[in-house]
Design an enzyme around this catalytic site. Structure first.
Site, PDB file in Angstrom:
ATOM      1  N   ASP A 163       0.891  -1.184  -0.038  1.00  0.00           N
ATOM      2  CA  ASP A 163      -0.119   0.110  -0.070  1.00  0.00           C
ATOM      3  C   ASP A 163       0.781   1.278   0.141  1.00  0.00           C
ATOM      4  O   ASP A 163       1.992   1.465   0.384  1.00  0.00           O
ATOM      5  CB  ASP A 163      -0.725  -0.007   1.429  1.00  0.00           C
ATOM      6  CG  ASP A 163      -1.978   1.030   1.174  1.00  0.00           C
ATOM      7  OD1 ASP A 163      -2.385   1.563   0.078  1.00  0.00           O
ATOM      8  OD2 ASP A 163      -2.798   1.152   2.094  1.00  0.00           O
TER       9      ASP A 163
ATOM     10  N   ASN B 106     -10.469  -2.481  -5.772  1.00  0.00           N
ATOM     11  CA  ASN B 106      -9.774  -1.782  -6.954  1.00  0.00           C
ATOM     12  C   ASN B 106     -10.379  -1.477  -8.081  1.00  0.00           C
ATOM     13  O   ASN B 106     -10.179  -0.519  -8.854  1.00  0.00           O
ATOM     14  CB  ASN B 106      -8.546  -2.234  -7.200  1.00  0.00           C
ATOM     15  CG  ASN B 106      -7.454  -2.030  -5.956  1.00  0.00           C
ATOM     16  OD1 ASN B 106      -6.605  -2.818  -5.621  1.00  0.00           O
ATOM     17  ND2 ASN B 106      -7.677  -1.108  -4.919  1.00  0.00           N
TER      18      ASN B 106
HETATM   19  C1  FPP Z   1      -1.769   0.377  -3.349  1.00  0.00           C
HETATM   20  O1  FPP Z   1      -1.560   1.678  -3.749  1.00  0.00           O
HETATM   21  C2  FPP Z   1      -1.305  -0.547  -4.314  1.00  0.00           C
HETATM   22  C3  FPP Z   1      -2.326  -1.317  -5.372  1.00  0.00           C
HETATM   23  C4  FPP Z   1      -3.299  -0.531  -5.816  1.00  0.00           C
HETATM   24  C5  FPP Z   1      -1.863  -2.470  -5.998  1.00  0.00           C
HETATM   25  C6  FPP Z   1      -0.338  -2.620  -5.944  1.00  0.00           C
HETATM   26  C7  FPP Z   1       0.288  -2.385  -7.248  1.00  0.00           C
HETATM   27  C8  FPP Z   1       1.508  -2.438  -7.591  1.00  0.00           C
HETATM   28  C9  FPP Z   1       2.476  -2.443  -6.591  1.00  0.00           C
HETATM   29  C10 FPP Z   1       1.940  -1.946  -8.708  1.00  0.00           C
HETATM   30  C11 FPP Z   1       2.425  -3.258  -9.775  1.00  0.00           C
HETATM   31  C12 FPP Z   1       1.997  -4.345  -9.448  1.00  0.00           C
HETATM   32  C13 FPP Z   1       2.500  -5.779  -9.760  1.00  0.00           C
HETATM   33  C14 FPP Z   1       2.389  -7.084  -9.445  1.00  0.00           C
HETATM   34  C15 FPP Z   1       3.677  -5.544 -11.058  1.00  0.00           C
HETATM   35  P1  FPP Z   1      -2.644   2.965  -3.516  1.00  0.00           P
HETATM   36  O2  FPP Z   1      -2.937   3.569  -4.775  1.00  0.00           O
HETATM   37  O3  FPP Z   1      -3.727   2.118  -2.799  1.00  0.00           O
HETATM   38  O4  FPP Z   1      -1.977   3.922  -2.573  1.00  0.00           O
HETATM   39  P2  FPP Z   1      -2.548   4.959  -1.597  1.00  0.00           P
HETATM   40  O5  FPP Z   1      -3.437   4.323  -0.960  1.00  0.00           O
HETATM   41  O6  FPP Z   1      -1.216   5.729  -1.021  1.00  0.00           O
HETATM   42  O7  FPP Z   1      -3.427   5.833  -2.588  1.00  0.00           O
END
Ligand code: FPP
Length: 241
Positions: free
Chosen positions: A18, A66
């Site tokens: 996250d 998501n």
């Molecule tokens: C949370 O960040 C992360 C995700 C939505 C999913 C994880 C995705 C990746 C690490 C990128 C690519 C994945 C792979 C397997 C190549 P957020 O957007 O919720 O962060 P925030 O809470 O700070 O907004």
């Protein structure tokens, strides 16, 4: 110096990645750039896990929730996933890593699914580590899907209701053979499990760090493992098991 005891490694580590968005916001750049940097962290953590000798690594890459994000961000995440899979295939083969996925994979766009299945097929006989990507994944949905599977077996007369056991439920989840994680890591400081592996984390040790996922380093990962190795696990009993 971070020292890891190779004889006390968790068998399975699961990670809630996250903070990509907040990482980007802090730099006044687009959220997608945060995900791109997050994908770099994924590479490093997969590599470190394999070097350490871990058997199972599960990453929460895209949740059921998501899908509510803007279409543009979803598209960027899917593209990133495809690029990651294509880019990592060679290293997965060299390092004996088998890729599998859990979640409602049928909801992913067809081109993403195709690349995913292709890499899963090509790595299917690798034996050294299993990398599981949770995609379109929700823990409640997983329990619901398992319940439907078991219900269908009862309807067909293959089992009776009193034959439902914890083992049967575990074996009816998306990945039949995946052991429960011993360590769950969550980055970016939120104290939640966010619908991740709900059934499987009943006795899991949890490590939460304020570090945002794109900044999560190899050293901090090793610190999390070291922290796990110092814990006394009792599973509701009185002494370490
Ligand atoms: C949370 O960040 C992360 C995700 C939505 C999913 C994880 C995705 C990746 C690490 C990128 C690519 C994945 C792979 C397997 C190549 P957020 O957007 O919720 O962060 P925030 O809470 O700070 O907004």
């Amino acid at each position: 110096m971070i020292t890891i005891d190779p004889n006390k490694l968790p068998e399975h580590v699961a990670i809630i990645m996250d903070g990509n968005g907040r990482w980007a916001k802090k730099r006044s750049i687009n959220r997608v750039r945060g995900h791109q940097q997050g994908a770099e962290t994924v590479r490093e953590i997969v590599r470190t896990s394999r070097e350490m000798g871990l058997s199972w690594l599960t990453l929460y890459a895209f949740s059921e929730e998501n899908w509510k994000r803007p279409q543009r961000e979803i598209g960027a995440l899917m593209k990133l996933l495809k690029r990651f899979l294509k880019g990592e295939l060679e290293e997965m083969q060299e390092n004996g890593i088998r890729l599998q996925s859990i979640g409602r994979i049928e909801k992913l766009p067809e081109d993403t699914r195709k690349v995913l299945f292709d890499v899963m097929d090509q790595t299917a006989s690798n034996k050294d580590m299993v990398l599981t990507l949770a995609l379109s994944y929700g823990g409640r949905q997983e329990i619901l899907d398992a319940t439907r599977k078991i219900g269908a077996e009862i309807e067909k007369g293959n089992i009776s209701a009193d034959e439902i056991s914890e083992q049967l439920i575990s074996n009816s989840l998306y990945s039949e053979e995946m052991p429960d994680p011993e360590l769950l890591i969550r980055t970016s400081g939120e104290y939640r499990v966010s619908n991740f592996l709900l059934w499987q984390i009943a006795y899991t040790e949890i490590y939460i760090t304020p570090t945002l996922w794109p900044d999560f380093s190899k050293d901090e990962y090793l610190e999390a493992i070291q922290d796990f190795q110092k814990r006394k696990r009792r599973f509701g009993g009185t002494k370490e098991e």
